[in-house]
Design a protein around this motif. Structure first.
Motif, PDB file in Angstrom:
ATOM      1  N   LYS A  43       0.830  -1.210   0.000  1.00  0.00           N
ATOM      2  CA  LYS A  43       0.000   0.000   0.000  1.00  0.00           C
ATOM      3  C   LYS A  43       0.864   1.260   0.000  1.00  0.00           C
ATOM      4  O   LYS A  43       0.593   2.215  -0.727  1.00  0.00           O
TER       5      LYS A  43
ATOM      6  N   ARG B  53      -7.265  -1.274  -7.467  1.00  0.00           N
ATOM      7  CA  ARG B  53      -7.860  -0.126  -6.779  1.00  0.00           C
ATOM      8  C   ARG B  53      -6.959   1.098  -6.902  1.00  0.00           C
ATOM      9  O   ARG B  53      -7.419   2.211  -7.150  1.00  0.00           O
ATOM     10  N   TYR B  54      -5.663   0.889  -6.729  1.00  0.00           N
ATOM     11  CA  TYR B  54      -4.731   2.014  -6.834  1.00  0.00           C
ATOM     12  C   TYR B  54      -4.532   2.452  -8.287  1.00  0.00           C
ATOM     13  O   TYR B  54      -4.146   3.594  -8.547  1.00  0.00           O
TER      14      TYR B  54
ATOM     15  N   HIS C 190      -9.036   6.880  -6.543  1.00  0.00           N
ATOM     16  CA  HIS C 190      -8.133   7.698  -5.745  1.00  0.00           C
ATOM     17  C   HIS C 190      -8.614   9.127  -5.610  1.00  0.00           C
ATOM     18  O   HIS C 190      -8.439   9.748  -4.569  1.00  0.00           O
TER      19      HIS C 190
ATOM     20  N   LEU D 296       2.533   1.588  -3.473  1.00  0.00           N
ATOM     21  CA  LEU D 296       1.566   1.913  -4.525  1.00  0.00           C
ATOM     22  C   LEU D 296       1.135   3.377  -4.456  1.00  0.00           C
ATOM     23  O   LEU D 296       0.923   4.021  -5.491  1.00  0.00           O
ATOM     24  N   SER D 297       1.009   3.890  -3.247  1.00  0.00           N
ATOM     25  CA  SER D 297       0.569   5.284  -3.090  1.00  0.00           C
ATOM     26  C   SER D 297       1.593   6.269  -3.639  1.00  0.00           C
ATOM     27  O   SER D 297       1.260   7.420  -3.929  1.00  0.00           O
TER      28      SER D 297
ATOM     29  N   ARG E 291      -0.152   5.743 -12.891  1.00  0.00           N
ATOM     30  CA  ARG E 291      -1.050   4.669 -12.448  1.00  0.00           C
ATOM     31  C   ARG E 291      -1.198   3.557 -13.486  1.00  0.00           C
ATOM     32  O   ARG E 291      -1.563   2.433 -13.151  1.00  0.00           O
TER      33      ARG E 291
END
Length: 284
Positions: free
Chosen positions: A107, A137-138, A144, A110-111, A116
């Motif tokens: 997480k 999701r990311y 986001h 990925l942030s 993306r």
């Protein structure tokens, strides 16, 4: 920054490596898989100048290699604007196990990805469904954008409700109905002490990441060493995870190999003859 990376020995038997790659390609690919900028998610930022410097190539050669790996071998994607590189097969071999420590790391990394589309590209080869869904999701910009609005716009009722939901998700939880977990947690409390909600969640995650038997074995070893701390137990588990240990039997086999190596070293040391310094060796 990575300290080390695993490469499967079957790398050398892969048809693409055997038939399509030149010696230079193989060298370059191993560099892409193991350089210090690599991450847990297989997407990292690296400049062409850094690659050139560390490999001893010219920037022109690096450009050529990146182009070949992206358009011919189709093993990577490189964004010239963000200078981010994605290893497209990374998830197939490296993102196979979940658990809280791994998921937290994923997480966080990925942030920090700017492009993306690279996340979506890596997600295609991930076999672990939970990790794959997290990647997707990311990769979803809409998700986001909504998430960012939720965190920052708390003045609206919707924003406040969403924030409360996120806080609820952060609360510790662990599987009371899991017999294996109950056995491990009971063993922990009998030998280490009272188990906090945080430790309970960590134990539950490690039971999934490795196995209940290995978690119990780590607790046993902490007791034997008289270091009754969760941090010590977790350091043992992390070590086994890094070594890709799967069972208690594998742990004990490695212990035996280590004892054998130490025994041999001791025998060699004891058998080394010492030369006596006789009087005629002295200089007067």
């Amino acid at each position: 920054m990575a300290k080390y990376r695993y490469i499967y020995t079957t790398f050398w038997q892969d048809p693409k490596v055997l038939e399509e790659m030149t010696p230079e390609d193989k060298y370059f690919y191993i560099y892409l898989l193991t350089n210090p900028n690599t991450t847990q998610i297989g997407i990292y930022q690296i400049t062409k100048k850094q690659i050139a410097f560390e490999m001893g190539y010219s920037v022109e050669s690096v450009n050529s290699l990146l182009d070949r790996f992206e358009n011919c071998h189709k093993l990577i994607k490189y964004n010239n604007q963000t200078r981010e590189l994605a290893l497209l097969n990374w998830g197939k071999y490296n993102l196979t196990k979940g658990g809280k420590p791994v998921m937290d790391c994923i997480k966080k990394e990925l942030s920090g990805v700017k492009d993306r589309s690279l996340i979506a590209a890596v997600a295609k080869k991930i076999r672990n469904e939970k990790i794959k869904q997290l990647f997707l999701r990311y990769a979803d910009d809409t998700y986001h954008d909504t998430l960012d609005d939720t965190y920052h716009d708390t003045s609206t009722t919707r924003g406040q409700k969403e924030k409360e939901k996120e806080k609820e998700k952060e609360k510790y939880h662990y599987p009371d109905d899991d017999a294996d977990f109950r056995e491990v947690s009971s063993f922990y409390q009998s030998n280490i002490g009272v188990m906090s909600p945080y430790v309970a969640e960590c134990i539950a995650d490690w039971c999934k990441t490795l196995s209940p038997a290995l978690v119990k074995e780590a607790i046993k070893r902490a007791v034997e060493q008289n270091v009754r701390k969760w941090s010590y137990i977790e350091s043992i588990l992390k070590s086994w995870h890094d070594q890709n240990v799967q069972t208690v039997e594998e742990v004990k086999a490695e212990d035996e190999r280590r004892r054998t190596r130490k025994g041999k070293a001791h025998v060699i040391e004891q058998s080394t003859p010492y030369k006596l310094l006789t009087p005629d060796k002295f200089l007067f």
